[in-house]
Design an enzyme around this catalytic site. Structure first.
Site, PDB file in Angstrom:
ATOM      1  N   ARG A 122      31.434  18.852  -7.571  1.00 32.95           N
ATOM      2  CA  ARG A 122      30.752  19.903  -6.833  1.00 32.95           C
ATOM      3  C   ARG A 122      30.354  21.051  -7.741  1.00 32.95           C
ATOM      4  O   ARG A 122      29.298  21.618  -7.623  1.00 32.95           O
ATOM      5  CB  ARG A 122      31.705  20.393  -5.736  1.00 32.95           C
ATOM      6  CG  ARG A 122      31.296  21.709  -5.113  1.00 32.95           C
ATOM      7  CD  ARG A 122      31.855  21.821  -3.719  1.00 32.95           C
ATOM      8  NE  ARG A 122      31.492  20.655  -2.944  1.00 32.95           N
ATOM      9  CZ  ARG A 122      32.265  20.137  -1.977  1.00 32.95           C
ATOM     10  NH1 ARG A 122      33.431  20.664  -1.701  1.00 32.95           N
ATOM     11  NH2 ARG A 122      31.851  19.075  -1.319  1.00 32.95           N
ATOM     12  N   TYR A 123      31.268  21.443  -8.608  1.00 34.83           N
ATOM     13  CA  TYR A 123      31.017  22.566  -9.503  1.00 34.83           C
ATOM     14  C   TYR A 123      30.557  22.021 -10.852  1.00 34.83           C
ATOM     15  O   TYR A 123      30.840  20.876 -11.192  1.00 34.83           O
ATOM     16  CB  TYR A 123      32.311  23.358  -9.702  1.00 34.83           C
ATOM     17  CG  TYR A 123      32.839  24.001  -8.444  1.00 34.83           C
ATOM     18  CD1 TYR A 123      32.245  25.140  -7.930  1.00 34.83           C
ATOM     19  CD2 TYR A 123      33.940  23.479  -7.783  1.00 34.83           C
ATOM     20  CE1 TYR A 123      32.747  25.751  -6.779  1.00 34.83           C
ATOM     21  CE2 TYR A 123      34.447  24.079  -6.636  1.00 34.83           C
ATOM     22  CZ  TYR A 123      33.843  25.218  -6.145  1.00 34.83           C
ATOM     23  OH  TYR A 123      34.333  25.819  -5.024  1.00 34.83           O
ATOM     24  N   ARG A 126      33.833  21.031 -13.450  1.00 36.08           N
ATOM     25  CA  ARG A 126      35.113  20.454 -13.059  1.00 36.08           C
ATOM     26  C   ARG A 126      34.954  19.485 -11.899  1.00 36.08           C
ATOM     27  O   ARG A 126      34.038  19.623 -11.098  1.00 36.08           O
ATOM     28  CB  ARG A 126      36.120  21.548 -12.710  1.00 36.08           C
ATOM     29  CG  ARG A 126      35.637  22.546 -11.658  1.00 36.08           C
ATOM     30  CD  ARG A 126      36.318  23.891 -11.913  1.00 36.08           C
ATOM     31  NE  ARG A 126      36.092  24.876 -10.869  1.00 36.08           N
ATOM     32  CZ  ARG A 126      34.992  25.619 -10.770  1.00 36.08           C
ATOM     33  NH1 ARG A 126      33.991  25.458 -11.612  1.00 36.08           N
ATOM     34  NH2 ARG A 126      34.895  26.517  -9.817  1.00 36.08           N
ATOM     35  N   CYS A 135      50.593  10.535   1.204  1.00 38.16           N
ATOM     36  CA  CYS A 135      51.446  11.691   0.957  1.00 38.16           C
ATOM     37  C   CYS A 135      52.826  11.357   1.499  1.00 38.16           C
ATOM     38  O   CYS A 135      52.958  10.507   2.374  1.00 38.16           O
ATOM     39  CB  CYS A 135      50.915  12.916   1.685  1.00 38.16           C
ATOM     40  SG  CYS A 135      49.337  13.475   1.038  1.00 38.16           S
ATOM     41  N   CYS A 142      46.004  18.951   7.661  1.00 37.52           N
ATOM     42  CA  CYS A 142      45.318  18.451   6.459  1.00 37.52           C
ATOM     43  C   CYS A 142      43.805  18.376   6.665  1.00 37.52           C
ATOM     44  O   CYS A 142      43.311  17.820   7.631  1.00 37.52           O
ATOM     45  CB  CYS A 142      45.847  17.075   6.110  1.00 37.52           C
ATOM     46  SG  CYS A 142      45.046  16.365   4.663  1.00 37.52           S
ATOM     47  N   ARG A 144      41.812  16.609   4.908  1.00 35.34           N
ATOM     48  CA  ARG A 144      41.351  15.227   4.717  1.00 35.34           C
ATOM     49  C   ARG A 144      42.048  14.298   5.698  1.00 35.34           C
ATOM     50  O   ARG A 144      42.310  13.132   5.415  1.00 35.34           O
ATOM     51  CB  ARG A 144      41.639  14.788   3.275  1.00 35.34           C
ATOM     52  CG  ARG A 144      41.060  15.746   2.288  1.00 35.34           C
ATOM     53  CD  ARG A 144      40.843  15.161   0.920  1.00 35.34           C
ATOM     54  NE  ARG A 144      40.335  16.196   0.048  1.00 35.34           N
ATOM     55  CZ  ARG A 144      41.084  16.824  -0.856  1.00 35.34           C
ATOM     56  NH1 ARG A 144      42.338  16.482  -1.040  1.00 35.34           N
ATOM     57  NH2 ARG A 144      40.552  17.784  -1.578  1.00 35.34           N
TER      58      ARG A 144
HETATM   59  C1  LIG Z   1      38.659  23.508  -5.027  1.00 34.89           C
HETATM   60  C2  LIG Z   1      37.845  22.547  -5.708  1.00 34.89           C
HETATM   61  C3  LIG Z   1      37.766  22.524  -7.102  1.00 34.89           C
HETATM   62  C4  LIG Z   1      38.512  23.506  -7.959  1.00 34.89           C
HETATM   63  O1  LIG Z   1      38.066  24.797  -7.721  1.00 34.89           O
HETATM   64  P1  LIG Z   1      38.720  26.030  -8.471  1.00 34.89           P
HETATM   65  O2  LIG Z   1      38.117  27.221  -7.802  1.00 34.89           O
HETATM   66  O3  LIG Z   1      38.339  25.896  -9.890  1.00 34.89           O
HETATM   67  O4  LIG Z   1      40.193  25.939  -8.283  1.00 34.89           O
HETATM   68  C5  LIG Z   1      36.949  21.581  -7.684  1.00 34.89           C
HETATM   69  N1  LIG Z   1      36.247  20.710  -6.955  1.00 34.89           N
HETATM   70  C6  LIG Z   1      36.284  20.721  -5.604  1.00 34.89           C
HETATM   71  C7  LIG Z   1      35.469  19.739  -4.855  1.00 34.89           C
HETATM   72  C8  LIG Z   1      37.094  21.634  -4.945  1.00 34.89           C
HETATM   73  O5  LIG Z   1      37.155  21.613  -3.606  1.00 34.89           O
HETATM   74  S1  SF4 Z   2      47.469  18.746   3.055  1.00 33.31           S
HETATM   75 FE1  SF4 Z   2      46.896  16.552   3.290  1.00 33.31          FE
HETATM   76  S2  SF4 Z   2      46.627  15.812   1.221  1.00 33.31           S
HETATM   77 FE2  SF4 Z   2      47.811  17.727   1.112  1.00 33.31          FE
HETATM   78  S3  SF4 Z   2      49.963  17.137   1.144  1.00 33.31           S
HETATM   79 FE3  SF4 Z   2      49.377  17.560   3.214  1.00 33.31          FE
HETATM   80  S4  SF4 Z   2      48.747  15.559   4.057  1.00 33.31           S
HETATM   81 FE4  SF4 Z   2      48.747  15.366   1.855  1.00 33.31          FE
END
Ligand SMILES: *Cc1c(COP(=O)(O)O)cnc(C)c1O
Ligand code: SF4
Length: 437
Positions: A122-123, A126, A135, A142, A144
Site C-alpha cells: 500500500r505504501y 513497505r 491466531c 479483529c 480480518r
Molecule cells: C499499517 C500498515 C503498514 C505499516 O504502516 P506504518 O505506519 O509504517 O506502521 C504497512 N502496510 C499496510 C497495508 C498497513 O496497513
Molecule cells: S486482531 Fe485478528 S489477527 Fe490480530 S491477534 Fe486478534 S484475531 Fe489474530
C-alpha cells in the site's frame, strides 16, 4: 517461583487433573487445549449461559470461530464476566451477526492492493506480509475477521516463497511487516527460515513482527524463539494490548525477555466500546506499557469490518482520549490515533486541534491546559527554491541516487519541483464537464 492463580488452577485441573504449572506454561499445551466451543468454555470457566441464549451464540460461532487460550480465559473475572474486557475481546457476542450498512468484509481493501497472494503493498517503501491465517486467540474485534481462522491453515513454504519473491524483485521495499493471523503461530523452524530469506534481501533494512502472543499466549516467547529472532536484528516487535488488566505477571515476563533480547517493542491498541473507551483506562494502559519498555505506537479507530458495530465508538471518543494524554503525560507514552481509511487509503492520523488562528506573521496556539499563546514567525525568511537538483543545492544532502523518490500526494503540492496545483479525484463532475465543453 510463579504459581497458579486460583482461577488458573481450576481451569488447568478441569483440563487434566495432573496439570502442573510448568505444563501450563508450555505454549503447545496451551494451544492444544484452546477453548473452541461453548460447552468447553462453560465447563472450564463455570460460566453458565441461559438456555435461550445458546442458539444465538452457536450461530455466531458458526460464522466467526471461537478460540481462547486457557491462559487468556483465566484472566476473565468469572463473577463479573458480562462487563469484563477480556471476556468481551475473546468471547462471541450475537451482535456480531448484525451487519451494518456501512460495513465491509475487506474495509481496508487489503485484497485489492495485493500484487501476490499474502502481500499487501500500500505504501511506497513497505509491505504487509500475511504469513499465517491463524491466531492462538481469535479477537472478536479483529479487522480480518472474515479471513482469520476461516480456514485453519498455516501457509506452506511454497506459498510464502511467492511473497518473498515479490519483495526480492521490488527494490523500493525497505521495511517488511510480518502479520497474519499471528506470525508466531509458525513453528520455530519456519520462522527461522522465513526471517533468513527476508533478511538476506539486500534492500530490506528492517523487519517487523506484529503479534498478539505477549497478550494472549505469553509462553510463546521461549528462550529458543529468542535465540532465533536475535539473529535477525534490526527486528521490531509490535504487540496488541488493549486493557491494563492484560499486563499480567506472565505478560510482563514475556515483554521483559523481548526487551532484554534487544528488540524495540511497540503496541497497537484498538479503541473498543465498553472495553477501553475511557481516558483513565487508556492512561493506565500506556503507563503500564512504558513501565514494561513498550512504546505505545498506534491507537486505532475500530474499522468498518463486518460485525464490529457494537465495538465502534464515535471518533470524538478517540479525540477526547488523545486530549487527555497529550501534555498530561510523557510524550513517549502517547500513541498516534489513526483511522485506517476505508477503501485502502492507509492510516490517517487524528489529533485535537492546537492551532487556533493565524496571520501573516503570527500563529495563535493553545496548549493542553487551554492556555492561549502566540508564536511569532520570522520577519524575513528566504524560501529556498527546490527543484530536487540536490547537487547544486547549498544544503548538504548526499543521498544515494536510489534514495531519491518523486514527491507524491500532498507532498507534491507543497514542492517547487512539481507543477501540479491541485489533486482532483477521478470522476469529479465539475472536471468532467470541462472536458465535455
Ligand atoms: C499499517 C500498515 C503498514 C505499516 O504502516 P506504518 O505506519 O509504517 O506502521 C504497512 N502496510 C499496510 C497495508 C498497513 O496497513
Ligand atoms: S486482531 Fe485478528 S489477527 Fe490480530 S491477534 Fe486478534 S484475531 Fe489474530
Amino acid at each position: 517461583m510463579q504459581r497458579f492463580s486460583a482461577q488458573q488452577r481450576n481451569i488447568a485441573y478441569r483440563i487434566e487433573e495432573s496439570t502442573t504449572y510448568s505444563k501450563w506454561k508450555d505454549w503447545k499445551w496451551q494451544l492444544k487445549h484452546s477453548i473452541k466451543d461453548l460447552d468447553k468454555f462453560q465447563y472450564l470457566t463455570g460460566i453458565k449461559f441461559a438456555e435461550n441464549e445458546i442458539p444465538a451464540l452457536q450461530k455466531t460461532l458458526e460464522k466467526f470461530p471461537l478460540s481462547i487460550t486457557p491462559y487468556y480465559a483465566s484472566l476473565i473475572d468469572f463473577n463479573n464476566f458480562q462487563y469484563d474486557p477480556v471476556f468481551k475481546q475473546s468471547f462471541a457476542d450475537p451482535r456480531e451477526l448484525t451487519i451494518d450498512r456501512s460495513e465491509l468484509s475487506d474495509p481496508l481493501a487489503e485484497d485489492k492492493d495485493c500484487p501476490v497472494e499474502g502481500i499487501t503493498h500500500r505504501y511506497p517503501d513497505r509491505v504487509l506480509f500475511h504469513v499465517s491465517n491463524v491466531c492462538s486467540m481469535y479477537c472478536r474485534h479483529c479487522t480480518r475477521k472474515r479471513k482469520v481462522g476461516d480456514v485453519d491453515f498455516v501457509p506452506s513454504k511454497s506459498q510464502l516463497i511467492k511473497g518473498i519473491e515479490y519483495i526480492r524483485k521490488t527494490p523500493t521495499v525497505r521495511d517488511v511487516l510480518l502479520s497474519g493471523g499471528d506470525p508466531l503461530m509458525l513453528s520455530d523452524n519456519m520462522i527461522d527460515w522465513l526471517l533468513g530469506e527476508i533478511s538476506a534481501i539486500r534492500h530490506v533494512e528492517v523487519i517487523r513482527i506484529g503479534t498478539r502472543m505477549p497478550v494472549v499466549l505469553p509462553f510463546r516467547i521461549t528462550d529458543e524463539l529468542l535465540e532465533i529472532l536475535k539473529k535477525y536484528q534490526p527486528l521490531w516487535i509490535n504487540t496488541h494490548f488493549n486493557h491494563p488488566r492484560e499486563l499480567t505477571f506472565s505478560a510482563r515476563t514475556a515483554l521483559a525477555k523481548l526487551a532484554d533480547a534487544g528488540f524495540p517493542l511497540g503496541n497497537q491498541s484498538v479503541l473498543l466500546a465498553d472495553v477501553n473507551d475511557c481516558p483513565k483506562i487508556m492512561k493506565s494502559l500506556v503507563h503500564k506499557l512504558v513501565q514494561n519498555r513498550v512504546r505505545p505506537y498506534y491507537l486505532y479507530q475500530c474499522d468498518l469490518s463486518e460485525g464490529l458495530s457494537h465495538f465502534r465508538t464515535p471518533i470524538g471518543k478517540g479525540i477526547e482520549i488523545m486530549e487527555s494524554l497529550i501534555g498530561h503525560t510523557s510524550g513517549f507514552a502517547i500513541p498516534r490515533y489513526v483511522i485506517d481509511a476505508p477503501g485502502g487509503g492507509g492510516k490517517i492520523p487524528i489529533m485535537p486541534n492546537y492551532i487556533i488562528s493565524w496571520s501573516t506573521n503570527k500563529v495563535v496556539l493553545r496548549n493542553y491546559e487551554g492556555v492561549l499563546t502566540t508564536y511569532k514567525e520570522p520577519d524575513s525568511y528566504e524560501p529556498r527554491f527546490c527543484d530536487r537538483d540536490c547537487e547544486k543545492c547549498d544544503l548538504e544532502l548526499n543521498l544515494e541516487a536510489s534514495a531519491e523518490t518523486e514527491a507524491i500526494g500532498i507532498e507534491k503540492l507543497l514542492s517547487d519541483s512539481d507543477k501540479s496545483i491541485s489533486l482532483i479525484p477521478k470522476g469529479n463532475e465539475r472536471m468532467e464537464r470541462r472536458t465535455d465543453g
